[in-house]
Design an enzyme around this catalytic site. Sequence first.
Site, PDB file in Angstrom:
ATOM      1  N   LYS A 173       6.903   3.550  -4.495  1.00  0.00           N
ATOM      2  CA  LYS A 173       6.013   4.418  -5.099  1.00  0.00           C
ATOM      3  C   LYS A 173       4.533   4.186  -4.825  1.00  0.00           C
ATOM      4  CE  LYS A 173       3.563   6.137  -7.901  1.00  0.00           C
ATOM      5  NZ  LYS A 173       2.267   6.628  -7.461  1.00  0.00           N
ATOM      6  N   GLU A 248       1.687  -8.034 -10.779  1.00  0.00           N
ATOM      7  CA  GLU A 248       0.336  -8.452 -10.321  1.00  0.00           C
ATOM      8  C   GLU A 248      -0.700  -7.550 -10.791  1.00  0.00           C
ATOM      9  OE1 GLU A 248      -0.091 -11.005  -8.589  1.00  0.00           O
ATOM     10  OE2 GLU A 248       1.838 -11.592  -7.807  1.00  0.00           O
ATOM     11  N   CYS A 282      -8.453  -7.251  -6.653  1.00  0.00           N
ATOM     12  CA  CYS A 282      -8.313  -7.800  -7.858  1.00  0.00           C
ATOM     13  C   CYS A 282      -8.855  -9.095  -8.113  1.00  0.00           C
ATOM     14  CB  CYS A 282      -6.766  -7.896  -7.962  1.00  0.00           C
ATOM     15  SG  CYS A 282      -5.987  -8.640  -6.522  1.00  0.00           S
ATOM     16  N   GLU A 383     -12.715  -4.985 -16.224  1.00  0.00           N
ATOM     17  CA  GLU A 383     -12.747  -5.079 -14.903  1.00  0.00           C
ATOM     18  C   GLU A 383     -13.482  -3.778 -14.473  1.00  0.00           C
ATOM     19  OE1 GLU A 383      -8.937  -4.310 -13.301  1.00  0.00           O
ATOM     20  OE2 GLU A 383      -9.212  -5.594 -11.469  1.00  0.00           O
TER      21      GLU A 383
HETATM   22  P1  NAD Z   1      -2.947   1.763 -11.516  1.00  0.00           P
HETATM   23  O1  NAD Z   1      -2.158   0.822 -12.363  1.00  0.00           O
HETATM   24  O2  NAD Z   1      -3.610   2.829 -11.949  1.00  0.00           O
HETATM   25  O3  NAD Z   1      -1.916   2.321 -10.575  1.00  0.00           O
HETATM   26  C1  NAD Z   1      -1.209   1.491  -9.625  1.00  0.00           C
HETATM   27  C2  NAD Z   1       0.264   2.085  -9.417  1.00  0.00           C
HETATM   28  O4  NAD Z   1       0.944   2.387 -10.362  1.00  0.00           O
HETATM   29  C3  NAD Z   1       0.051   3.347  -8.588  1.00  0.00           C
HETATM   30  O5  NAD Z   1       1.078   3.672  -7.742  1.00  0.00           O
HETATM   31  C4  NAD Z   1       0.136   4.391  -9.713  1.00  0.00           C
HETATM   32  O6  NAD Z   1       0.392   5.822  -9.399  1.00  0.00           O
HETATM   33  C5  NAD Z   1       1.198   3.910 -10.541  1.00  0.00           C
HETATM   34  N1  NAD Z   1       1.179   4.260 -12.036  1.00  0.00           N
HETATM   35  C6  NAD Z   1       0.340   4.680 -12.748  1.00  0.00           C
HETATM   36  N2  NAD Z   1       0.556   4.884 -13.901  1.00  0.00           N
HETATM   37  C7  NAD Z   1       2.060   4.537 -14.140  1.00  0.00           C
HETATM   38  C8  NAD Z   1       3.113   4.877 -14.965  1.00  0.00           C
HETATM   39  N3  NAD Z   1       2.710   5.325 -16.293  1.00  0.00           N
HETATM   40  N4  NAD Z   1       4.280   4.460 -14.544  1.00  0.00           N
HETATM   41  C9  NAD Z   1       4.571   4.281 -13.478  1.00  0.00           C
HETATM   42  N5  NAD Z   1       3.507   3.890 -12.469  1.00  0.00           N
HETATM   43  C10 NAD Z   1       2.488   4.318 -12.862  1.00  0.00           C
HETATM   44  O7  NAD Z   1      -4.061   0.845 -10.567  1.00  0.00           O
HETATM   45  P2  NAD Z   1      -4.843   1.330  -9.319  1.00  0.00           P
HETATM   46  O8  NAD Z   1      -5.884   2.024  -9.888  1.00  0.00           O
HETATM   47  O9  NAD Z   1      -3.968   2.038  -8.350  1.00  0.00           O
HETATM   48  O10 NAD Z   1      -5.255  -0.114  -8.735  1.00  0.00           O
HETATM   49  C11 NAD Z   1      -6.079  -0.826  -9.337  1.00  0.00           C
HETATM   50  C12 NAD Z   1      -5.748  -1.940 -10.143  1.00  0.00           C
HETATM   51  O11 NAD Z   1      -4.818  -2.755  -9.338  1.00  0.00           O
HETATM   52  C13 NAD Z   1      -6.886  -3.037 -10.457  1.00  0.00           C
HETATM   53  O12 NAD Z   1      -6.876  -3.245 -12.020  1.00  0.00           O
HETATM   54  C14 NAD Z   1      -6.490  -4.254  -9.879  1.00  0.00           C
HETATM   55  O13 NAD Z   1      -7.033  -5.469 -10.352  1.00  0.00           O
HETATM   56  C15 NAD Z   1      -5.028  -4.195  -9.562  1.00  0.00           C
HETATM   57  N6  NAD Z   1      -4.481  -4.881  -8.461  1.00  0.00           N
HETATM   58  C16 NAD Z   1      -4.017  -6.121  -8.640  1.00  0.00           C
HETATM   59  C17 NAD Z   1      -3.611  -6.838  -7.561  1.00  0.00           C
HETATM   60  C18 NAD Z   1      -2.747  -8.211  -7.921  1.00  0.00           C
HETATM   61  O14 NAD Z   1      -2.285  -8.824  -7.015  1.00  0.00           O
HETATM   62  N7  NAD Z   1      -3.083  -8.959  -9.117  1.00  0.00           N
HETATM   63  C19 NAD Z   1      -3.793  -6.527  -6.284  1.00  0.00           C
HETATM   64  C20 NAD Z   1      -4.460  -5.149  -6.008  1.00  0.00           C
HETATM   65  C21 NAD Z   1      -4.788  -4.527  -7.244  1.00  0.00           C
END
Ligand code: NAD
Length: 488
Positions: A173, A248, A282, A383
Amino acid sequence: MLHKIFIAGEWRKGRGEPMVSRFPADGSVNAELNAASRDDVEDAVAGADAAWRASSWRDRVPHERADILYRVSDLITARAPELAALQTRDNGKPLTEARGLVASAAATARYFAAACETLEGESPTQRSRDFLSLSQYEPLGVIAAITPWNSPIASDMQKIAPALAGGNAVVLKPAEATPLISLKLAELFEEAGLPKGLLSVLPGRGSIIGDALARHPKVRKISFTGGTSTGRHLAHIAADKLIATSLELGGKSPTIICADADLDQAVKGVAYGIFSSAGQACIAGSRLFIHRSLYDQAMQRLIAITGALRIGHPETPGIHLGPLINNKHRDGVAAYVDRARQEGGRVLTGGEVPTAGELARGSFYPPTLIDGLPHTSAVCQEEIFGPVLIALPYADDDELIGLANDNRYGLAAGIWTRDYRHALQLAGKLEAGTVWINTYKKFSISTPFGGAKDSGLGREKGRQSIHAYMQQKSLYLGLDATPISWCD
Ligand code: NAD
Protein backbone atom coordinates in the site's frame (compact mmCIF):
# COMPACT_ATOMS: atom_id res chain seq x y z
CA MET A 1 -6.99 7.53 -19.46
CA LEU A 2 -7.17 6.06 -15.96
CA HIS A 3 -3.97 4.46 -14.73
CA LYS A 4 -4.57 0.82 -13.76
CA ILE A 5 -3.53 -0.75 -10.49
CA PHE A 6 -2.01 -4.20 -9.91
CA ILE A 7 -4.21 -6.70 -8.09
CA ALA A 8 -3.19 -10.34 -7.75
CA GLY A 9 -1.23 -10.34 -11.01
CA GLU A 10 -3.78 -8.37 -13.06
CA TRP A 11 -3.85 -4.75 -14.19
CA ARG A 12 -7.31 -3.43 -13.36
CA LYS A 13 -9.17 -0.20 -12.74
CA GLY A 14 -9.33 0.32 -8.97
CA ARG A 15 -12.85 0.13 -7.59
CA GLY A 16 -12.28 2.86 -4.99
CA GLU A 17 -12.41 6.66 -5.01
CA PRO A 18 -10.73 8.79 -7.73
CA MET A 19 -7.09 9.79 -7.02
CA VAL A 20 -4.71 12.18 -8.75
CA SER A 21 -0.91 12.07 -8.76
CA ARG A 22 0.45 15.62 -9.09
CA PHE A 23 3.92 17.01 -9.77
CA PRO A 24 4.80 19.00 -6.62
CA ALA A 25 6.89 21.49 -8.61
CA ASP A 26 3.86 23.01 -10.37
CA GLY A 27 0.77 21.04 -9.40
CA SER A 28 0.34 19.57 -12.92
CA VAL A 29 -1.35 16.18 -13.16
CA ASN A 30 0.90 13.15 -13.65
CA ALA A 31 -1.86 10.57 -13.74
CA GLU A 32 -5.42 9.93 -12.67
CA LEU A 33 -6.48 6.65 -11.22
CA ASN A 34 -9.09 5.03 -9.05
CA ALA A 35 -7.85 3.92 -5.66
CA ALA A 36 -8.24 0.33 -4.54
CA SER A 37 -11.50 -0.51 -2.78
CA ARG A 38 -12.04 -2.87 0.16
CA ASP A 39 -13.07 -5.52 -2.40
CA ASP A 40 -9.74 -4.97 -4.15
CA VAL A 41 -7.96 -5.55 -0.81
CA GLU A 42 -9.91 -8.79 -0.48
CA ASP A 43 -8.89 -9.90 -4.00
CA ALA A 44 -5.24 -8.95 -3.50
CA VAL A 45 -4.91 -10.79 -0.20
CA ALA A 46 -6.81 -13.84 -1.45
CA GLY A 47 -4.57 -13.88 -4.54
CA ALA A 48 -1.45 -13.50 -2.42
CA ASP A 49 -2.47 -16.26 -0.05
CA ALA A 50 -3.30 -18.63 -2.90
CA ALA A 51 -0.11 -17.79 -4.80
CA TRP A 52 2.05 -18.23 -1.74
CA ARG A 53 0.57 -21.65 -0.98
CA ALA A 54 -0.09 -22.98 -4.47
CA SER A 55 2.53 -21.54 -6.74
CA SER A 56 5.11 -23.51 -4.79
CA TRP A 57 6.86 -20.17 -4.18
CA ARG A 58 7.34 -21.10 -0.55
CA ASP A 59 8.79 -24.45 -1.64
CA ARG A 60 11.15 -23.10 -4.26
CA VAL A 61 14.73 -23.48 -3.24
CA PRO A 62 16.13 -20.08 -2.32
CA HIS A 63 18.38 -19.63 -5.37
CA GLU A 64 15.31 -19.95 -7.60
CA ARG A 65 13.59 -17.15 -5.69
CA ALA A 66 16.83 -15.19 -5.92
CA ASP A 67 16.76 -15.41 -9.75
CA ILE A 68 13.66 -13.19 -9.87
CA LEU A 69 15.26 -10.57 -7.63
CA TYR A 70 18.45 -10.54 -9.72
CA ARG A 71 16.34 -10.00 -12.82
CA VAL A 72 14.43 -7.15 -11.18
CA SER A 73 17.69 -5.54 -10.14
CA ASP A 74 18.94 -5.71 -13.75
CA LEU A 75 15.68 -4.26 -15.07
CA ILE A 76 15.84 -1.36 -12.62
CA THR A 77 19.44 -0.63 -13.62
CA ALA A 78 18.58 -0.79 -17.33
CA ARG A 79 15.65 1.63 -16.87
CA ALA A 80 17.26 3.86 -14.26
CA PRO A 81 16.78 7.20 -16.11
CA GLU A 82 13.08 6.51 -16.73
CA LEU A 83 12.52 5.42 -13.13
CA ALA A 84 14.37 8.41 -11.68
CA ALA A 85 12.31 10.77 -13.84
CA LEU A 86 9.09 9.10 -12.67
CA GLN A 87 10.18 9.25 -9.02
CA THR A 88 10.84 12.98 -9.42
CA ARG A 89 7.43 13.56 -11.02
CA ASP A 90 5.76 11.56 -8.24
CA ASN A 91 7.30 13.30 -5.21
CA GLY A 92 9.35 16.28 -6.45
CA LYS A 93 12.78 15.08 -5.29
CA PRO A 94 15.66 16.59 -7.26
CA LEU A 95 16.66 14.25 -10.10
CA THR A 96 20.09 13.64 -8.58
CA GLU A 97 18.47 12.33 -5.39
CA ALA A 98 15.93 10.29 -7.34
CA ARG A 99 18.80 8.64 -9.25
CA GLY A 100 20.36 7.67 -5.92
CA LEU A 101 17.09 6.11 -4.74
CA VAL A 102 16.75 4.10 -7.94
CA ALA A 103 20.32 2.80 -7.60
CA SER A 104 19.55 1.90 -4.00
CA ALA A 105 16.44 -0.07 -5.03
CA ALA A 106 18.49 -2.06 -7.58
CA ALA A 107 21.19 -2.74 -4.98
CA THR A 108 18.58 -3.84 -2.41
CA ALA A 109 17.03 -6.37 -4.80
CA ARG A 110 20.51 -7.73 -5.63
CA TYR A 111 21.58 -7.85 -1.97
CA PHE A 112 18.53 -9.81 -0.82
CA ALA A 113 18.85 -12.16 -3.80
CA ALA A 114 22.39 -12.94 -2.67
CA ALA A 115 21.37 -13.10 0.99
CA CYS A 116 18.52 -15.46 0.10
CA GLU A 117 20.73 -17.92 -1.74
CA THR A 118 23.30 -17.98 1.02
CA LEU A 119 20.96 -17.93 4.03
CA GLU A 120 21.59 -20.89 6.28
CA GLY A 121 19.63 -22.68 8.98
CA GLU A 122 21.37 -24.01 12.06
CA SER A 123 22.24 -27.34 13.50
CA PRO A 124 22.15 -26.65 17.24
CA THR A 125 24.78 -28.29 19.42
CA GLN A 126 23.80 -31.90 19.99
CA ARG A 127 22.55 -32.57 23.57
CA SER A 128 21.99 -36.33 23.18
CA ARG A 129 23.11 -39.24 20.98
CA ASP A 130 19.40 -40.19 20.58
CA PHE A 131 18.41 -37.32 18.32
CA LEU A 132 19.64 -34.56 16.10
CA SER A 133 17.90 -31.18 16.15
CA LEU A 134 17.68 -28.68 13.31
CA SER A 135 16.55 -25.06 13.32
CA GLN A 136 14.99 -23.85 10.08
CA TYR A 137 13.28 -20.69 8.83
CA GLU A 138 9.97 -20.71 6.98
CA PRO A 139 7.98 -17.95 5.29
CA LEU A 140 5.17 -16.22 7.23
CA GLY A 141 2.67 -15.95 4.35
CA VAL A 142 1.04 -12.70 3.23
CA ILE A 143 2.92 -9.52 4.21
CA ALA A 144 1.24 -6.09 4.28
CA ALA A 145 3.84 -3.51 3.29
CA ILE A 146 2.78 0.10 3.91
CA THR A 147 5.13 2.90 2.81
CA PRO A 148 5.42 6.73 2.87
CA TRP A 149 5.95 9.20 0.04
CA ASN A 150 9.41 10.56 0.74
CA SER A 151 11.63 7.83 -0.80
CA PRO A 152 9.10 5.40 -2.23
CA ILE A 153 11.15 3.29 -4.66
CA ALA A 154 13.78 2.64 -1.99
CA SER A 155 11.40 2.03 0.91
CA ASP A 156 9.13 -0.21 -1.20
CA MET A 157 12.08 -2.36 -2.24
CA GLN A 158 13.41 -2.51 1.31
CA LYS A 159 10.25 -4.44 2.18
CA ILE A 160 9.40 -6.31 -1.04
CA ALA A 161 12.88 -7.79 -1.59
CA PRO A 162 13.46 -9.43 1.83
CA ALA A 163 9.81 -10.53 2.04
CA LEU A 164 9.90 -12.28 -1.36
CA ALA A 165 13.39 -13.61 -0.66
CA GLY A 166 11.95 -15.20 2.49
CA GLY A 167 9.29 -16.99 0.42
CA ASN A 168 6.31 -14.73 1.22
CA ALA A 169 3.73 -12.84 -0.85
CA VAL A 170 3.47 -9.03 -0.56
CA VAL A 171 0.54 -6.64 -0.79
CA LEU A 172 1.97 -3.13 -0.96
CA LYS A 173 0.00 0.00 0.00
CA PRO A 174 2.01 3.02 -1.21
CA ALA A 175 1.36 6.56 0.05
CA GLU A 176 -1.55 8.50 -1.45
CA ALA A 177 0.79 11.08 -2.99
CA THR A 178 3.13 8.65 -4.76
CA PRO A 179 1.35 5.70 -6.38
CA LEU A 180 3.18 5.74 -9.71
CA ILE A 181 6.65 4.49 -8.84
CA SER A 182 5.22 1.57 -6.83
CA LEU A 183 3.01 0.56 -9.76
CA LYS A 184 6.05 0.78 -12.04
CA LEU A 185 7.92 -1.57 -9.70
CA ALA A 186 5.06 -4.05 -10.04
CA GLU A 187 5.52 -3.94 -13.83
CA LEU A 188 9.20 -4.81 -13.42
CA PHE A 189 8.47 -7.74 -11.09
CA GLU A 190 5.89 -9.00 -13.58
CA GLU A 191 8.42 -8.70 -16.42
CA ALA A 192 11.03 -10.52 -14.32
CA GLY A 193 8.67 -13.51 -14.09
CA LEU A 194 7.36 -13.25 -10.53
CA PRO A 195 4.46 -15.74 -10.32
CA LYS A 196 1.03 -14.12 -10.44
CA GLY A 197 -0.44 -13.02 -7.13
CA LEU A 198 2.80 -12.77 -5.17
CA LEU A 199 2.82 -8.97 -5.45
CA SER A 200 -0.10 -6.54 -5.51
CA VAL A 201 0.07 -2.74 -5.36
CA LEU A 202 -2.99 -1.01 -3.88
CA PRO A 203 -2.94 2.79 -3.96
CA GLY A 204 -5.51 4.40 -1.71
CA ARG A 205 -6.15 6.23 1.52
CA GLY A 206 -4.27 4.87 4.52
CA SER A 207 -7.23 5.12 6.86
CA ILE A 208 -9.35 3.00 4.49
CA ILE A 209 -7.14 0.74 2.38
CA GLY A 210 -4.07 0.57 4.65
CA ASP A 211 -6.29 -0.14 7.63
CA ALA A 212 -8.34 -2.81 5.83
CA LEU A 213 -5.16 -4.48 4.61
CA ALA A 214 -3.55 -4.54 8.05
CA ARG A 215 -6.71 -5.96 9.63
CA HIS A 216 -7.19 -8.71 7.04
CA PRO A 217 -7.11 -12.08 8.84
CA LYS A 218 -4.82 -13.61 6.22
CA VAL A 219 -2.14 -10.93 6.61
CA ARG A 220 0.60 -12.40 8.81
CA LYS A 221 2.91 -9.43 9.20
CA ILE A 222 2.65 -5.64 8.91
CA SER A 223 5.84 -4.00 7.70
CA PHE A 224 5.37 -0.25 8.04
CA THR A 225 7.38 2.88 7.34
CA GLY A 226 5.77 6.22 8.12
CA GLY A 227 4.67 8.49 10.93
CA THR A 228 4.67 7.46 14.59
CA SER A 229 0.93 7.86 15.20
CA THR A 230 0.12 5.62 12.21
CA GLY A 231 2.75 3.14 13.41
CA ARG A 232 1.18 3.03 16.86
CA HIS A 233 -2.26 2.42 15.32
CA LEU A 234 -0.88 -0.48 13.25
CA ALA A 235 0.95 -1.91 16.27
CA HIS A 236 -2.43 -2.14 18.06
CA ILE A 237 -3.89 -4.02 15.09
CA ALA A 238 -0.88 -6.36 15.05
CA ALA A 239 -1.18 -6.94 18.80
CA ASP A 240 -4.87 -7.85 18.49
CA LYS A 241 -4.07 -10.31 15.71
CA LEU A 242 -0.93 -11.57 17.45
CA ILE A 243 1.12 -11.06 14.32
CA ALA A 244 4.57 -9.63 13.79
CA THR A 245 5.11 -5.99 12.94
CA SER A 246 8.11 -3.87 12.06
CA LEU A 247 7.87 -0.11 12.39
CA GLU A 248 10.21 2.46 10.83
CA LEU A 249 8.88 5.74 12.19
CA GLY A 250 9.63 9.43 12.59
CA GLY A 251 12.64 11.26 13.96
CA LYS A 252 13.98 14.51 15.40
CA SER A 253 17.65 13.70 15.16
CA PRO A 254 20.35 15.69 16.96
CA THR A 255 23.60 16.61 15.26
CA ILE A 256 26.46 17.78 17.42
CA ILE A 257 29.41 20.04 16.61
CA CYS A 258 32.02 19.42 19.30
CA ALA A 259 34.59 22.03 20.34
CA ASP A 260 37.36 20.32 18.33
CA ALA A 261 35.37 19.68 15.13
CA ASP A 262 36.72 20.42 11.66
CA LEU A 263 34.29 23.31 11.27
CA ASP A 264 34.26 23.43 7.49
CA GLN A 265 33.46 19.73 7.25
CA ALA A 266 30.95 19.93 10.10
CA VAL A 267 28.82 22.82 8.82
CA LYS A 268 28.66 21.37 5.29
CA GLY A 269 27.68 17.99 6.75
CA VAL A 270 25.04 19.58 8.97
CA ALA A 271 23.54 21.52 6.03
CA TYR A 272 23.41 18.34 3.93
CA GLY A 273 21.93 16.36 6.85
CA ILE A 274 18.94 18.67 7.24
CA PHE A 275 18.38 20.41 3.90
CA SER A 276 18.86 17.59 1.35
CA SER A 277 15.49 16.15 0.30
CA ALA A 278 14.19 19.54 1.54
CA GLY A 279 14.27 18.06 5.04
CA GLN A 280 11.69 15.42 4.14
CA ALA A 281 13.74 12.58 5.56
CA CYS A 282 13.07 10.56 8.69
CA ILE A 283 16.76 10.87 9.56
CA ALA A 284 17.02 14.62 8.90
CA GLY A 285 19.39 16.15 11.46
CA SER A 286 16.89 18.76 12.59
CA ARG A 287 18.30 19.71 16.02
CA LEU A 288 21.81 21.16 16.00
CA PHE A 289 23.87 21.39 19.19
CA ILE A 290 27.04 23.48 18.91
CA HIS A 291 29.67 23.76 21.61
CA ARG A 292 29.47 27.25 23.11
CA SER A 293 33.13 27.99 22.31
CA LEU A 294 32.49 28.01 18.56
CA TYR A 295 28.78 28.78 18.40
CA ASP A 296 29.02 32.22 16.75
CA GLN A 297 31.66 31.10 14.28
CA ALA A 298 29.71 27.97 13.29
CA MET A 299 26.45 29.88 12.94
CA GLN A 300 28.05 32.51 10.70
CA ARG A 301 29.28 29.80 8.35
CA LEU A 302 25.98 27.96 8.45
CA ILE A 303 24.06 31.13 7.59
CA ALA A 304 26.38 31.69 4.60
CA ILE A 305 26.05 28.09 3.37
CA THR A 306 22.28 27.99 3.86
CA GLY A 307 21.78 31.31 2.11
CA ALA A 308 23.69 30.04 -0.93
CA LEU A 309 21.69 26.82 -1.41
CA ARG A 310 19.83 26.73 -4.71
CA ILE A 311 16.11 25.96 -4.49
CA GLY A 312 14.25 25.25 -7.70
CA HIS A 313 12.62 22.95 -10.20
CA PRO A 314 13.69 19.37 -9.37
CA GLU A 315 14.61 18.63 -12.98
CA THR A 316 17.07 21.57 -13.13
CA PRO A 317 20.69 20.37 -12.78
CA GLY A 318 22.58 21.76 -9.80
CA ILE A 319 19.67 22.61 -7.50
CA HIS A 320 19.91 21.58 -3.85
CA LEU A 321 16.27 21.68 -2.77
CA GLY A 322 13.15 20.84 -4.76
CA PRO A 323 9.56 21.37 -3.62
CA LEU A 324 7.85 19.78 -0.63
CA ILE A 325 5.35 17.04 -1.40
CA ASN A 326 2.28 19.33 -1.59
CA ASN A 327 0.92 22.69 -0.43
CA LYS A 328 -0.78 21.21 2.63
CA HIS A 329 2.52 19.86 3.90
CA ARG A 330 4.33 23.11 3.03
CA ASP A 331 1.74 25.11 4.97
CA GLY A 332 2.30 22.81 7.95
CA VAL A 333 6.04 23.51 7.80
CA ALA A 334 5.38 27.27 7.54
CA ALA A 335 3.06 27.07 10.56
CA TYR A 336 5.89 25.54 12.63
CA VAL A 337 8.19 28.42 11.67
CA ASP A 338 5.49 30.96 12.64
CA ARG A 339 5.16 29.17 15.96
CA ALA A 340 8.93 29.39 16.46
CA ARG A 341 8.68 33.18 15.93
CA GLN A 342 5.86 33.42 18.47
CA GLU A 343 7.94 31.47 20.97
CA GLY A 344 10.77 33.99 20.59
CA GLY A 345 12.95 32.22 17.99
CA ARG A 346 15.23 34.21 15.63
CA VAL A 347 14.69 33.17 12.00
CA LEU A 348 18.18 33.63 10.49
CA THR A 349 17.56 32.36 6.94
CA GLY A 350 14.45 31.47 4.92
CA GLY A 351 11.20 31.36 6.85
CA GLU A 352 8.86 32.69 4.14
CA VAL A 353 6.82 30.86 1.49
CA PRO A 354 8.08 32.07 -1.94
CA THR A 355 5.44 34.18 -3.68
CA ALA A 356 7.13 35.07 -6.98
CA GLY A 357 8.31 33.34 -10.16
CA GLU A 358 8.64 29.61 -10.71
CA LEU A 359 8.73 28.86 -6.98
CA ALA A 360 5.28 30.36 -6.42
CA ARG A 361 3.74 27.72 -8.68
CA GLY A 362 4.93 24.75 -6.61
CA SER A 363 5.08 23.64 -2.99
CA PHE A 364 8.47 25.21 -2.24
CA TYR A 365 9.84 26.26 1.15
CA PRO A 366 13.33 27.74 1.64
CA PRO A 367 16.04 26.30 3.92
CA THR A 368 15.35 27.88 7.29
CA LEU A 369 17.73 28.28 10.22
CA ILE A 370 16.37 29.27 13.62
CA ASP A 371 17.98 29.84 17.02
CA GLY A 372 17.19 31.49 20.35
CA LEU A 373 14.61 28.92 21.44
CA PRO A 374 14.42 26.84 24.59
CA HIS A 375 14.74 23.11 23.93
CA THR A 376 11.24 22.61 25.33
CA SER A 377 9.67 24.56 22.44
CA ALA A 378 7.44 22.70 19.98
CA VAL A 379 9.83 23.12 17.04
CA CYS A 380 12.62 21.49 19.07
CA GLN A 381 10.43 18.62 20.18
CA GLU A 382 8.21 17.77 17.18
CA GLU A 383 9.07 16.34 13.78
CA ILE A 384 8.58 19.06 11.15
CA PHE A 385 9.64 16.98 8.12
CA GLY A 386 10.77 20.05 6.21
CA PRO A 387 13.90 22.22 5.68
CA VAL A 388 13.96 23.71 9.18
CA LEU A 389 17.02 23.54 11.43
CA ILE A 390 17.00 24.64 15.08
CA ALA A 391 20.40 25.49 16.58
CA LEU A 392 21.26 25.52 20.30
CA PRO A 393 24.53 26.07 22.17
CA TYR A 394 25.72 23.62 24.84
CA ALA A 395 28.32 23.96 27.58
CA ASP A 396 29.54 20.43 28.31
CA ASP A 397 28.83 16.76 27.56
CA ASP A 398 26.42 16.29 30.45
CA GLU A 399 24.24 19.13 29.24
CA LEU A 400 24.57 17.93 25.64
CA ILE A 401 23.49 14.35 26.33
CA GLY A 402 20.63 15.55 28.54
CA LEU A 403 19.32 17.80 25.73
CA ALA A 404 19.98 15.40 22.85
CA ASN A 405 18.06 12.59 24.57
CA ASP A 406 15.27 14.87 25.76
CA ASN A 407 13.00 13.94 22.87
CA ARG A 408 10.42 11.20 22.20
CA TYR A 409 12.24 10.12 19.05
CA GLY A 410 15.46 8.11 18.76
CA LEU A 411 16.15 7.46 15.10
CA ALA A 412 19.59 8.90 14.36
CA ALA A 413 22.30 11.28 15.53
CA GLY A 414 25.43 12.89 14.13
CA ILE A 415 28.70 13.83 15.85
CA TRP A 416 31.40 16.08 14.40
CA THR A 417 34.73 15.86 16.25
CA ARG A 418 38.39 15.06 15.59
CA ASP A 419 38.51 12.82 18.69
CA TYR A 420 37.11 9.34 17.98
CA ARG A 421 37.44 8.22 21.60
CA HIS A 422 35.21 11.12 22.62
CA ALA A 423 32.85 10.39 19.72
CA LEU A 424 32.46 6.77 20.79
CA GLN A 425 31.72 7.82 24.38
CA LEU A 426 28.99 10.19 23.14
CA ALA A 427 27.63 7.62 20.69
CA GLY A 428 27.25 5.14 23.53
CA LYS A 429 25.08 7.60 25.45
CA LEU A 430 22.87 8.81 22.60
CA GLU A 431 19.44 7.15 22.39
CA ALA A 432 19.40 6.51 18.64
CA GLY A 433 19.33 3.56 16.26
CA THR A 434 22.08 5.02 14.06
CA VAL A 435 24.93 7.37 14.96
CA TRP A 436 27.05 8.95 12.23
CA ILE A 437 30.50 10.23 13.22
CA ASN A 438 32.12 12.78 10.90
CA THR A 439 29.58 11.96 8.23
CA TYR A 440 25.81 11.99 7.93
CA LYS A 441 22.99 10.29 5.98
CA LYS A 442 25.30 7.58 4.64
CA PHE A 443 23.60 4.24 4.13
CA SER A 444 24.57 0.68 3.48
CA ILE A 445 22.10 -2.09 2.71
CA SER A 446 24.33 -4.48 4.68
CA THR A 447 24.02 -2.41 7.89
CA PRO A 448 20.85 -2.71 10.00
CA PHE A 449 18.62 0.36 10.29
CA GLY A 450 15.81 1.22 12.69
CA GLY A 451 14.84 3.40 15.59
CA ALA A 452 14.74 3.61 19.36
CA LYS A 453 11.89 5.05 21.46
CA ASP A 454 9.07 6.50 19.30
CA SER A 455 11.16 6.04 16.14
CA GLY A 456 10.24 2.42 15.77
CA LEU A 457 10.51 -1.24 16.48
CA GLY A 458 12.64 -3.79 14.65
CA ARG A 459 15.39 -3.39 12.08
CA GLU A 460 15.48 -3.42 8.28
CA LYS A 461 18.53 -4.05 6.07
CA GLY A 462 21.36 -6.46 6.74
CA ARG A 463 21.36 -10.19 5.89
CA GLN A 464 19.50 -11.18 9.02
CA SER A 465 16.56 -8.91 8.21
CA ILE A 466 15.18 -11.69 6.00
CA HIS A 467 14.44 -13.47 9.28
CA ALA A 468 12.02 -10.67 10.18
CA TYR A 469 9.85 -12.06 7.35
CA MET A 470 10.16 -15.69 8.45
CA GLN A 471 9.37 -17.87 11.41
CA GLN A 472 11.75 -20.31 12.95
CA LYS A 473 10.85 -23.99 13.19
CA SER A 474 12.69 -26.72 15.14
CA LEU A 475 12.97 -30.28 13.89
CA TYR A 476 14.06 -33.28 15.95
CA LEU A 477 15.31 -36.37 14.11
CA GLY A 478 15.38 -39.56 16.23
CA LEU A 479 18.61 -41.52 15.86
CA ASP A 480 17.84 -44.40 18.23
CA ALA A 481 16.00 -47.31 16.53
CA THR A 482 14.77 -48.88 19.80
CA PRO A 483 11.19 -48.05 20.89
CA ILE A 484 10.77 -45.45 23.67
CA SER A 485 10.92 -47.52 26.91
CA TRP A 486 8.16 -45.52 28.68
CA CYS A 487 5.44 -47.88 27.34
CA ASP A 488 7.16 -51.01 28.63
P1 NAD B 1 1.99 8.46 7.30
O1 NAD B 1 2.14 7.68 8.56
O2 NAD B 1 0.93 9.48 7.22
O3 NAD B 1 1.73 7.47 6.07
C1 NAD B 1 2.57 6.39 5.78
C2 NAD B 1 1.75 5.31 5.10
O4 NAD B 1 0.76 4.84 6.01
C3 NAD B 1 0.99 5.79 3.87
O5 NAD B 1 0.95 4.77 2.90
C4 NAD B 1 -0.40 6.05 4.42
O6 NAD B 1 -1.41 5.98 3.45
C5 NAD B 1 -0.52 4.90 5.41
N1 NAD B 1 -1.52 5.13 6.47
C6 NAD B 1 -1.91 6.32 7.01
N2 NAD B 1 -2.87 6.11 7.94
C7 NAD B 1 -3.06 4.77 8.01
C8 NAD B 1 -3.92 3.93 8.78
N3 NAD B 1 -4.78 4.44 9.67
N4 NAD B 1 -3.85 2.60 8.60
C9 NAD B 1 -2.99 2.07 7.71
N5 NAD B 1 -2.16 2.81 6.93
C10 NAD B 1 -2.21 4.14 7.07
O7 NAD B 1 3.41 9.07 6.98
P2 NAD B 1 3.84 9.99 5.73
O8 NAD B 1 3.35 11.36 5.96
O9 NAD B 1 3.48 9.32 4.44
O10 NAD B 1 5.43 9.92 5.84
C11 NAD B 1 6.16 10.74 6.67
C12 NAD B 1 6.55 10.03 7.95
O11 NAD B 1 7.26 8.84 7.65
C13 NAD B 1 7.51 10.86 8.79
O12 NAD B 1 7.13 10.78 10.15
C14 NAD B 1 8.86 10.18 8.56
O13 NAD B 1 9.77 10.40 9.60
C15 NAD B 1 8.44 8.76 8.44
N6 NAD B 1 9.48 7.96 7.76
C16 NAD B 1 10.22 7.08 8.49
C17 NAD B 1 11.24 6.35 7.88
C18 NAD B 1 12.09 5.37 8.66
O14 NAD B 1 12.74 4.53 8.04
N7 NAD B 1 12.12 5.44 9.97
C19 NAD B 1 11.50 6.53 6.52
C20 NAD B 1 10.74 7.45 5.81
C21 NAD B 1 9.72 8.16 6.44
